[in-house]
Design an enzyme around this catalytic site. Structure first.
Site, PDB file in Angstrom:
ATOM      1  N   LYS A   1     -15.882   5.825   6.327  1.00 25.60           N
ATOM      2  CA  LYS A   1     -14.759   5.846   5.285  1.00 25.60           C
ATOM      3  C   LYS A   1     -14.512   5.914   4.005  1.00 25.60           C
ATOM      4  O   LYS A   1     -13.658   6.835   3.329  1.00 25.60           O
ATOM      5  CB  LYS A   1     -14.466   4.112   4.952  1.00 25.60           C
ATOM      6  CG  LYS A   1     -14.039   2.926   6.138  1.00 25.60           C
ATOM      7  CD  LYS A   1     -14.061   1.456   5.992  1.00 25.60           C
ATOM      8  CE  LYS A   1     -15.701   0.996   4.827  1.00 25.60           C
ATOM      9  NZ  LYS A   1     -16.986   0.946   6.081  1.00 25.60           N
TER      10      LYS A   1
ATOM     11  N   ARG B   1     -10.667  -6.603   4.383  1.00 26.24           N
ATOM     12  CA  ARG B   1     -12.659  -7.500   5.104  1.00 26.24           C
ATOM     13  C   ARG B   1     -12.555  -8.201   6.002  1.00 26.24           C
ATOM     14  O   ARG B   1     -12.725  -8.761   6.565  1.00 26.24           O
ATOM     15  CB  ARG B   1     -13.608  -7.233   3.841  1.00 26.24           C
ATOM     16  CG  ARG B   1     -14.129  -6.086   5.018  1.00 26.24           C
ATOM     17  CD  ARG B   1     -15.033  -6.008   3.602  1.00 26.24           C
ATOM     18  NE  ARG B   1     -16.087  -5.405   3.917  1.00 26.24           N
ATOM     19  CZ  ARG B   1     -16.753  -4.515   3.228  1.00 26.24           C
ATOM     20  NH1 ARG B   1     -15.863  -3.630   2.644  1.00 26.24           N
ATOM     21  NH2 ARG B   1     -18.322  -4.057   3.573  1.00 26.24           N
TER      22      ARG B   1
ATOM     23  N   ARG C   1     -28.354   7.464   3.066  1.00 30.42           N
ATOM     24  CA  ARG C   1     -27.270   7.735   2.036  1.00 30.42           C
ATOM     25  C   ARG C   1     -27.582   7.997   1.104  1.00 30.42           C
ATOM     26  O   ARG C   1     -28.669   7.581   1.142  1.00 30.42           O
ATOM     27  CB  ARG C   1     -26.270   6.874   2.288  1.00 30.42           C
ATOM     28  CG  ARG C   1     -25.124   7.015   1.750  1.00 30.42           C
ATOM     29  CD  ARG C   1     -23.832   6.420   1.454  1.00 30.42           C
ATOM     30  NE  ARG C   1     -24.169   4.670   1.780  1.00 30.42           N
ATOM     31  CZ  ARG C   1     -23.541   3.847   2.356  1.00 30.42           C
ATOM     32  NH1 ARG C   1     -22.128   4.619   2.802  1.00 30.42           N
ATOM     33  NH2 ARG C   1     -23.594   2.561   2.463  1.00 30.42           N
TER      34      ARG C   1
ATOM     35  N   ARG D   1     -27.991   3.073  -2.564  1.00 29.12           N
ATOM     36  CA  ARG D   1     -27.395   2.156  -2.519  1.00 29.12           C
ATOM     37  C   ARG D   1     -28.719   0.735  -2.738  1.00 29.12           C
ATOM     38  O   ARG D   1     -29.605   0.913  -1.162  1.00 29.12           O
ATOM     39  CB  ARG D   1     -26.416   1.200  -1.878  1.00 29.12           C
ATOM     40  CG  ARG D   1     -25.395   1.910  -2.416  1.00 29.12           C
ATOM     41  CD  ARG D   1     -23.841   2.574  -1.311  1.00 29.12           C
ATOM     42  NE  ARG D   1     -23.893   1.140  -0.658  1.00 29.12           N
ATOM     43  CZ  ARG D   1     -22.241   0.739  -0.057  1.00 29.12           C
ATOM     44  NH1 ARG D   1     -21.448   1.725  -0.382  1.00 29.12           N
ATOM     45  NH2 ARG D   1     -22.358  -0.724   0.648  1.00 29.12           N
TER      46      ARG D   1
ATOM     47  N   ARG E   1     -24.628  -7.008   7.341  1.00 31.02           N
ATOM     48  CA  ARG E   1     -23.438  -6.213   7.111  1.00 31.02           C
ATOM     49  C   ARG E   1     -22.959  -5.982   8.052  1.00 31.02           C
ATOM     50  O   ARG E   1     -21.386  -6.295   8.530  1.00 31.02           O
ATOM     51  CB  ARG E   1     -23.518  -4.978   6.010  1.00 31.02           C
ATOM     52  CG  ARG E   1     -23.914  -5.329   5.020  1.00 31.02           C
ATOM     53  CD  ARG E   1     -24.273  -3.650   4.242  1.00 31.02           C
ATOM     54  NE  ARG E   1     -23.503  -3.068   3.926  1.00 31.02           N
ATOM     55  CZ  ARG E   1     -23.688  -1.818   3.403  1.00 31.02           C
ATOM     56  NH1 ARG E   1     -25.347  -2.028   3.323  1.00 31.02           N
ATOM     57  NH2 ARG E   1     -23.606  -0.717   3.428  1.00 31.02           N
TER      58      ARG E   1
HETATM   59  P1  AP5 Z   1     -20.010   6.353   4.191  1.00 33.40           P
HETATM   60  O1  AP5 Z   1     -17.981   8.230   4.222  1.00 33.40           O
HETATM   61  O2  AP5 Z   1     -20.653   6.541   2.943  1.00 33.40           O
HETATM   62  O3  AP5 Z   1     -18.775   5.546   5.052  1.00 33.40           O
HETATM   63  P2  AP5 Z   1     -18.448   4.217   4.517  1.00 33.40           P
HETATM   64  O4  AP5 Z   1     -18.241   3.880   5.801  1.00 33.40           O
HETATM   65  O5  AP5 Z   1     -17.923   4.230   3.582  1.00 33.40           O
HETATM   66  O6  AP5 Z   1     -19.589   2.586   4.452  1.00 33.40           O
HETATM   67  P3  AP5 Z   1     -19.795   1.877   3.583  1.00 33.40           P
HETATM   68  O7  AP5 Z   1     -21.097   1.026   4.297  1.00 33.40           O
HETATM   69  O8  AP5 Z   1     -19.770   2.372   2.093  1.00 33.40           O
HETATM   70  O9  AP5 Z   1     -18.760   0.729   3.515  1.00 33.40           O
HETATM   71  P4  AP5 Z   1     -19.406  -1.065   2.852  1.00 33.40           P
HETATM   72  O10 AP5 Z   1     -18.481  -1.060   3.491  1.00 33.40           O
HETATM   73  O11 AP5 Z   1     -20.418  -1.398   4.061  1.00 33.40           O
HETATM   74  O12 AP5 Z   1     -19.591  -0.573   1.636  1.00 33.40           O
HETATM   75  P5  AP5 Z   1     -18.331  -1.080   0.418  1.00 33.40           P
HETATM   76  O13 AP5 Z   1     -19.253  -0.547  -0.719  1.00 33.40           O
HETATM   77  O14 AP5 Z   1     -17.621  -1.241   0.961  1.00 33.40           O
HETATM   78  O15 AP5 Z   1     -20.525   7.357   5.232  1.00 33.40           O
HETATM   79  C1  AP5 Z   1     -21.720   7.189   5.144  1.00 33.40           C
HETATM   80  C2  AP5 Z   1     -22.973   7.963   5.243  1.00 33.40           C
HETATM   81  O16 AP5 Z   1     -22.537   8.630   6.936  1.00 33.40           O
HETATM   82  C3  AP5 Z   1     -22.524   9.034   4.376  1.00 33.40           C
HETATM   83  O17 AP5 Z   1     -24.364   9.247   4.119  1.00 33.40           O
HETATM   84  C4  AP5 Z   1     -21.714  10.014   5.300  1.00 33.40           C
HETATM   85  O18 AP5 Z   1     -22.725  11.880   4.501  1.00 33.40           O
HETATM   86  C5  AP5 Z   1     -21.879  10.072   6.198  1.00 33.40           C
HETATM   87  N1  AP5 Z   1     -21.174  10.558   7.197  1.00 33.40           N
HETATM   88  C6  AP5 Z   1     -19.534  10.319   7.063  1.00 33.40           C
HETATM   89  N2  AP5 Z   1     -19.520  10.679   8.017  1.00 33.40           N
HETATM   90  C7  AP5 Z   1     -20.281  11.182   8.783  1.00 33.40           C
HETATM   91  C8  AP5 Z   1     -19.467  12.006   9.660  1.00 33.40           C
HETATM   92  N3  AP5 Z   1     -18.359  12.022  10.708  1.00 33.40           N
HETATM   93  N4  AP5 Z   1     -20.871  12.541  10.128  1.00 33.40           N
HETATM   94  C9  AP5 Z   1     -22.042  12.716   9.811  1.00 33.40           C
HETATM   95  N5  AP5 Z   1     -21.823  12.065   9.190  1.00 33.40           N
HETATM   96  C10 AP5 Z   1     -21.636  10.851   8.312  1.00 33.40           C
HETATM   97  O19 AP5 Z   1     -19.572  -2.552   0.365  1.00 33.40           O
HETATM   98  C11 AP5 Z   1     -20.265  -2.562   0.707  1.00 33.40           C
HETATM   99  C12 AP5 Z   1     -20.290  -4.594  -0.533  1.00 33.40           C
HETATM  100  O20 AP5 Z   1     -19.845  -4.932  -1.420  1.00 33.40           O
HETATM  101  C13 AP5 Z   1     -20.355  -5.322   0.835  1.00 33.40           C
HETATM  102  O21 AP5 Z   1     -21.318  -5.110   1.721  1.00 33.40           O
HETATM  103  C14 AP5 Z   1     -20.069  -6.896   0.540  1.00 33.40           C
HETATM  104  O22 AP5 Z   1     -20.589  -7.730  -0.323  1.00 33.40           O
HETATM  105  C15 AP5 Z   1     -18.590  -6.166  -0.858  1.00 33.40           C
HETATM  106  N6  AP5 Z   1     -17.658  -6.323  -0.320  1.00 33.40           N
HETATM  107  C16 AP5 Z   1     -16.733  -4.855  -0.383  1.00 33.40           C
HETATM  108  N7  AP5 Z   1     -15.251  -5.171  -0.372  1.00 33.40           N
HETATM  109  C17 AP5 Z   1     -15.180  -6.186   0.174  1.00 33.40           C
HETATM  110  C18 AP5 Z   1     -14.221  -7.066   0.735  1.00 33.40           C
HETATM  111  N8  AP5 Z   1     -13.233  -6.697   0.182  1.00 33.40           N
HETATM  112  N9  AP5 Z   1     -14.510  -8.446   0.662  1.00 33.40           N
HETATM  113  C19 AP5 Z   1     -15.673  -9.400   0.278  1.00 33.40           C
HETATM  114  N10 AP5 Z   1     -16.302  -8.668   0.221  1.00 33.40           N
HETATM  115  C20 AP5 Z   1     -16.103  -7.139   0.331  1.00 33.40           C
END
Ligand code: AP5
Length: 215
Positions: free
Chosen positions: A13, A88, A127, A161, A172
Protein backbone atom coordinates in the site's frame (compact mmCIF):
# COMPACT_ATOMS: atom_id res chain seq x y z
CA UNK A 1 -9.68 11.50 -6.92
CA UNK A 2 -10.43 9.90 -3.56
CA UNK A 3 -8.96 6.44 -3.29
CA UNK A 4 -8.59 3.78 -0.60
CA UNK A 5 -5.74 1.26 -0.76
CA UNK A 6 -6.88 -1.80 1.17
CA UNK A 7 -4.70 -4.78 1.97
CA UNK A 8 -2.84 -6.68 4.67
CA UNK A 9 0.46 -5.51 6.18
CA UNK A 10 3.18 -5.72 3.53
CA UNK A 11 0.73 -5.78 0.59
CA UNK A 12 2.48 -2.75 -0.90
CA UNK A 13 0.00 0.00 0.00
CA UNK A 14 2.70 2.49 1.02
CA UNK A 15 4.89 1.65 -1.98
CA UNK A 16 2.03 2.20 -4.41
CA UNK A 17 0.74 5.34 -2.66
CA UNK A 18 4.20 6.91 -3.06
CA UNK A 19 4.10 6.25 -6.79
CA UNK A 20 0.54 7.57 -7.15
CA UNK A 21 1.16 10.88 -5.36
CA UNK A 22 3.75 11.77 -7.99
CA UNK A 23 1.41 10.79 -10.81
CA UNK A 24 -1.80 12.44 -9.55
CA UNK A 25 -0.47 15.27 -7.33
CA UNK A 26 -2.65 14.31 -4.39
CA UNK A 27 -1.45 13.49 -0.87
CA UNK A 28 -1.03 10.07 0.73
CA UNK A 29 -2.85 9.86 4.06
CA UNK A 30 -1.20 6.99 5.91
CA UNK A 31 -2.57 6.50 9.40
CA UNK A 32 0.47 4.33 10.19
CA UNK A 33 2.82 7.23 9.28
CA UNK A 34 0.68 9.74 11.19
CA UNK A 35 0.69 7.53 14.29
CA UNK A 36 4.46 6.90 14.02
CA UNK A 37 5.00 10.69 13.81
CA UNK A 38 2.88 11.10 16.97
CA UNK A 39 4.93 8.37 18.70
CA UNK A 40 8.20 10.06 17.69
CA UNK A 41 6.92 13.46 18.92
CA UNK A 42 5.70 11.85 22.17
CA UNK A 43 2.31 13.56 21.89
CA UNK A 44 -0.62 12.37 24.03
CA UNK A 45 -1.88 10.27 21.08
CA UNK A 46 1.63 8.93 20.44
CA UNK A 47 2.14 7.84 24.03
CA UNK A 48 -1.22 5.98 23.97
CA UNK A 49 -0.54 4.42 20.54
CA UNK A 50 3.06 3.22 20.99
CA UNK A 51 2.45 0.08 23.03
CA UNK A 52 -0.56 -0.93 20.89
CA UNK A 53 1.41 -0.52 17.64
CA UNK A 54 4.52 -2.29 18.89
CA UNK A 55 2.32 -5.28 19.77
CA UNK A 56 0.67 -5.26 16.33
CA UNK A 57 -2.82 -4.39 17.55
CA UNK A 58 -5.12 -1.70 16.18
CA UNK A 59 -5.18 1.76 17.73
CA UNK A 60 -8.70 2.77 18.85
CA UNK A 61 -11.19 3.92 16.22
CA UNK A 62 -11.75 7.11 18.21
CA UNK A 63 -8.08 8.17 17.99
CA UNK A 64 -7.63 7.21 14.34
CA UNK A 65 -10.88 8.76 13.14
CA UNK A 66 -9.96 12.03 14.87
CA UNK A 67 -6.54 12.27 13.21
CA UNK A 68 -7.97 11.51 9.76
CA UNK A 69 -10.83 14.02 10.16
CA UNK A 70 -8.29 16.71 11.02
CA UNK A 71 -6.01 15.76 8.11
CA UNK A 72 -8.78 15.62 5.48
CA UNK A 73 -9.81 19.17 6.38
CA UNK A 74 -6.41 20.54 5.28
CA UNK A 75 -6.20 22.43 2.00
CA UNK A 76 -3.90 19.97 0.18
CA UNK A 77 -6.72 17.38 0.33
CA UNK A 78 -9.12 19.61 -1.62
CA UNK A 79 -8.45 17.83 -4.94
CA UNK A 80 -8.39 14.33 -3.48
CA UNK A 81 -6.26 11.95 -1.45
CA UNK A 82 -5.07 8.37 -1.13
CA UNK A 83 -6.06 6.65 2.10
CA UNK A 84 -3.32 4.13 2.97
CA UNK A 85 -4.10 1.82 5.90
CA UNK A 86 -7.38 3.55 6.71
CA UNK A 87 -10.19 2.59 7.19
CA UNK A 88 -9.32 -0.65 8.96
CA UNK A 89 -12.57 -1.47 10.78
CA UNK A 90 -16.24 -1.18 9.88
CA UNK A 91 -16.56 1.71 12.35
CA UNK A 92 -13.74 3.53 10.57
CA UNK A 93 -15.42 2.89 7.21
CA UNK A 94 -18.63 4.45 8.55
CA UNK A 95 -16.59 7.39 9.83
CA UNK A 96 -15.03 7.99 6.37
CA UNK A 97 -18.47 7.97 4.83
CA UNK A 98 -19.69 10.55 7.33
CA UNK A 99 -16.60 12.76 6.83
CA UNK A 100 -17.11 12.75 3.06
CA UNK A 101 -20.88 13.22 3.28
CA UNK A 102 -20.34 16.34 5.43
CA UNK A 103 -18.30 17.77 2.54
CA UNK A 104 -20.60 16.55 -0.26
CA UNK A 105 -17.85 14.25 -1.50
CA UNK A 106 -17.75 10.58 -2.47
CA UNK A 107 -15.13 7.87 -2.79
CA UNK A 108 -14.02 6.96 -6.31
CA UNK A 109 -12.33 3.59 -5.81
CA UNK A 110 -11.38 1.08 -3.14
CA UNK A 111 -8.50 -1.05 -4.38
CA UNK A 112 -7.89 -4.33 -2.60
CA UNK A 113 -4.34 -5.66 -2.98
CA UNK A 114 -4.21 -9.45 -2.61
CA UNK A 115 -0.96 -11.09 -1.50
CA UNK A 116 -0.28 -14.55 0.00
CA UNK A 117 0.59 -14.65 3.71
CA UNK A 118 4.08 -16.21 3.24
CA UNK A 119 5.02 -13.44 0.80
CA UNK A 120 3.71 -10.77 3.21
CA UNK A 121 5.90 -12.12 6.00
CA UNK A 122 9.00 -12.14 3.76
CA UNK A 123 8.29 -8.61 2.55
CA UNK A 124 7.81 -7.18 6.04
CA UNK A 125 10.79 -9.02 7.56
CA UNK A 126 13.10 -7.54 4.88
CA UNK A 127 11.68 -4.02 4.83
CA UNK A 128 13.71 -0.94 5.75
CA UNK A 129 13.37 2.72 4.87
CA UNK A 130 15.41 5.86 4.48
CA UNK A 131 15.62 7.62 7.85
CA UNK A 132 15.50 11.01 6.11
CA UNK A 133 12.85 10.83 3.34
CA UNK A 134 11.04 7.56 4.20
CA UNK A 135 11.62 5.81 0.84
CA UNK A 136 10.95 2.10 1.32
CA UNK A 137 13.42 -0.65 0.41
CA UNK A 138 13.81 -4.40 0.91
CA UNK A 139 16.87 -6.48 1.84
CA UNK A 140 16.68 -8.68 -1.28
CA UNK A 141 13.89 -7.51 -3.60
CA UNK A 142 14.29 -3.76 -3.66
CA UNK A 143 17.68 -2.42 -2.73
CA UNK A 144 18.84 1.14 -3.48
CA UNK A 145 20.68 1.37 -6.84
CA UNK A 146 23.89 2.08 -4.94
CA UNK A 147 24.08 -0.05 -1.80
CA UNK A 148 23.69 2.06 1.36
CA UNK A 149 22.61 5.27 -0.42
CA UNK A 150 18.97 6.32 -0.73
CA UNK A 151 17.91 6.67 -4.39
CA UNK A 152 15.60 9.57 -3.58
CA UNK A 153 17.58 11.84 -1.25
CA UNK A 154 21.12 10.45 -1.06
CA UNK A 155 20.96 9.81 2.69
CA UNK A 156 23.06 6.97 4.11
CA UNK A 157 20.87 6.41 7.17
CA UNK A 158 18.19 3.76 7.18
CA UNK A 159 15.79 2.39 9.81
CA UNK A 160 13.51 -0.57 10.50
CA UNK A 161 10.11 -0.52 12.17
CA UNK A 162 9.81 -2.08 15.64
CA UNK A 163 6.65 -3.94 14.54
CA UNK A 164 8.37 -5.59 11.54
CA UNK A 165 9.21 -8.91 13.19
CA UNK A 166 7.72 -12.38 12.78
CA UNK A 167 5.80 -12.46 16.08
CA UNK A 168 4.20 -9.02 15.71
CA UNK A 169 3.51 -9.73 12.04
CA UNK A 170 1.39 -12.76 13.04
CA UNK A 171 -0.71 -10.49 15.28
CA UNK A 172 -1.01 -7.86 12.55
CA UNK A 173 -2.17 -10.46 10.04
CA UNK A 174 -4.66 -11.89 12.54
CA UNK A 175 -6.07 -8.40 13.13
CA UNK A 176 -6.27 -7.83 9.38
CA UNK A 177 -8.36 -10.95 8.76
CA UNK A 178 -10.53 -10.35 11.83
CA UNK A 179 -11.19 -6.60 11.71
CA UNK A 180 -10.18 -5.27 8.27
CA UNK A 181 -11.07 -7.98 5.75
CA UNK A 182 -14.84 -7.47 6.37
CA UNK A 183 -14.33 -4.16 4.52
CA UNK A 184 -13.91 -6.15 1.30
CA UNK A 185 -17.58 -7.14 1.53
CA UNK A 186 -18.59 -3.68 2.74
CA UNK A 187 -17.12 -1.95 -0.32
CA UNK A 188 -18.17 -4.71 -2.69
CA UNK A 189 -21.80 -4.06 -1.66
CA UNK A 190 -21.29 -0.37 -2.38
CA UNK A 191 -19.97 -1.17 -5.87
CA UNK A 192 -16.60 0.46 -5.13
CA UNK A 193 -14.33 -2.55 -4.71
CA UNK A 194 -11.66 -3.40 -7.29
CA UNK A 195 -9.32 -6.28 -6.46
CA UNK A 196 -5.85 -6.63 -7.93
CA UNK A 197 -3.05 -9.18 -7.76
CA UNK A 198 -0.50 -7.64 -5.39
CA UNK A 199 1.95 -10.53 -6.00
CA UNK A 200 3.09 -8.94 -9.27
CA UNK A 201 6.10 -6.65 -9.52
CA UNK A 202 5.81 -3.11 -8.12
CA UNK A 203 5.59 -1.74 -11.67
CA UNK A 204 2.88 -4.23 -12.69
CA UNK A 205 0.82 -3.41 -9.59
CA UNK A 206 1.11 0.31 -10.38
CA UNK A 207 -0.09 -0.37 -13.93
CA UNK A 208 -3.08 -2.35 -12.61
CA UNK A 209 -4.03 0.52 -10.28
CA UNK A 210 -3.64 3.09 -13.05
CA UNK A 211 -5.88 1.02 -15.32
CA UNK A 212 -8.63 1.14 -12.68
CA UNK A 213 -8.18 4.81 -11.84
CA UNK A 214 -8.15 5.96 -15.45
CA UNK A 215 -11.35 4.11 -16.39
P1 AP5 B 1 4.90 -1.60 1.82
O1 AP5 B 1 4.54 -0.79 0.63
O2 AP5 B 1 5.67 -0.91 2.90
O3 AP5 B 1 3.61 -2.36 2.40
P2 AP5 B 1 2.33 -1.81 3.17
O4 AP5 B 1 1.13 -2.46 2.60
O5 AP5 B 1 2.35 -0.30 3.20
O6 AP5 B 1 2.62 -2.44 4.58
P3 AP5 B 1 2.58 -1.86 6.06
O7 AP5 B 1 3.32 -2.86 6.91
O8 AP5 B 1 3.08 -0.44 6.10
O9 AP5 B 1 1.09 -1.92 6.35
P4 AP5 B 1 0.44 -1.91 7.71
O10 AP5 B 1 -0.94 -1.76 7.27
O11 AP5 B 1 0.71 -3.06 8.61
O12 AP5 B 1 1.20 -0.73 8.48
P5 AP5 B 1 0.73 0.73 8.89
O13 AP5 B 1 1.92 1.59 8.90
O14 AP5 B 1 -0.47 1.15 8.12
O15 AP5 B 1 5.74 -2.87 1.31
C1 AP5 B 1 6.29 -3.81 2.21
C2 AP5 B 1 7.64 -4.34 1.67
O16 AP5 B 1 7.39 -5.06 0.49
C3 AP5 B 1 8.65 -3.24 1.30
O17 AP5 B 1 9.94 -3.66 1.63
C4 AP5 B 1 8.48 -3.08 -0.22
O18 AP5 B 1 9.69 -2.67 -0.83
C5 AP5 B 1 8.08 -4.49 -0.63
N1 AP5 B 1 7.16 -4.53 -1.76
C6 AP5 B 1 6.05 -3.74 -1.93
N2 AP5 B 1 5.40 -4.08 -3.06
C7 AP5 B 1 6.09 -5.13 -3.60
C8 AP5 B 1 5.91 -5.93 -4.78
N3 AP5 B 1 4.89 -5.73 -5.64
N4 AP5 B 1 6.80 -6.91 -5.02
C9 AP5 B 1 7.86 -7.14 -4.16
N5 AP5 B 1 8.09 -6.40 -3.04
C10 AP5 B 1 7.20 -5.41 -2.76
O19 AP5 B 1 0.21 0.47 10.39
C11 AP5 B 1 1.12 0.18 11.45
C12 AP5 B 1 0.35 0.10 12.76
O20 AP5 B 1 -0.28 1.37 13.05
C13 AP5 B 1 -0.82 -0.92 12.80
O21 AP5 B 1 -0.38 -2.22 13.10
C14 AP5 B 1 -1.71 -0.31 13.90
O22 AP5 B 1 -1.18 -0.57 15.18
C15 AP5 B 1 -1.58 1.19 13.63
N6 AP5 B 1 -2.61 1.68 12.67
C16 AP5 B 1 -2.38 2.22 11.44
N7 AP5 B 1 -3.54 2.56 10.85
C17 AP5 B 1 -4.52 2.21 11.71
C18 AP5 B 1 -5.94 2.29 11.65
N8 AP5 B 1 -6.57 2.79 10.56
N9 AP5 B 1 -6.64 1.84 12.73
C19 AP5 B 1 -6.04 1.35 13.82
N10 AP5 B 1 -4.68 1.24 13.94
C20 AP5 B 1 -3.94 1.68 12.89
Amino acid sequence: MRLILLGPPGAGKGTQAQRLIDQYAIPQLSTGDMLRAAVAAKTEVGVKAKEVMDAGHLVSDEIVNAIVAERIAQSDCANGFILDGYPRTLKQADAVEAMLRDRNLTLDHVIEMRVDDEVLITRVAGRYSCAKCGSVYHDTDRKPSVEGICDQCGSTEFKRRPDDNAETMRTRLWNYYKDTSPLVGYYHCKGLLRSIDGMQSVEEVTAAIEAIVSR
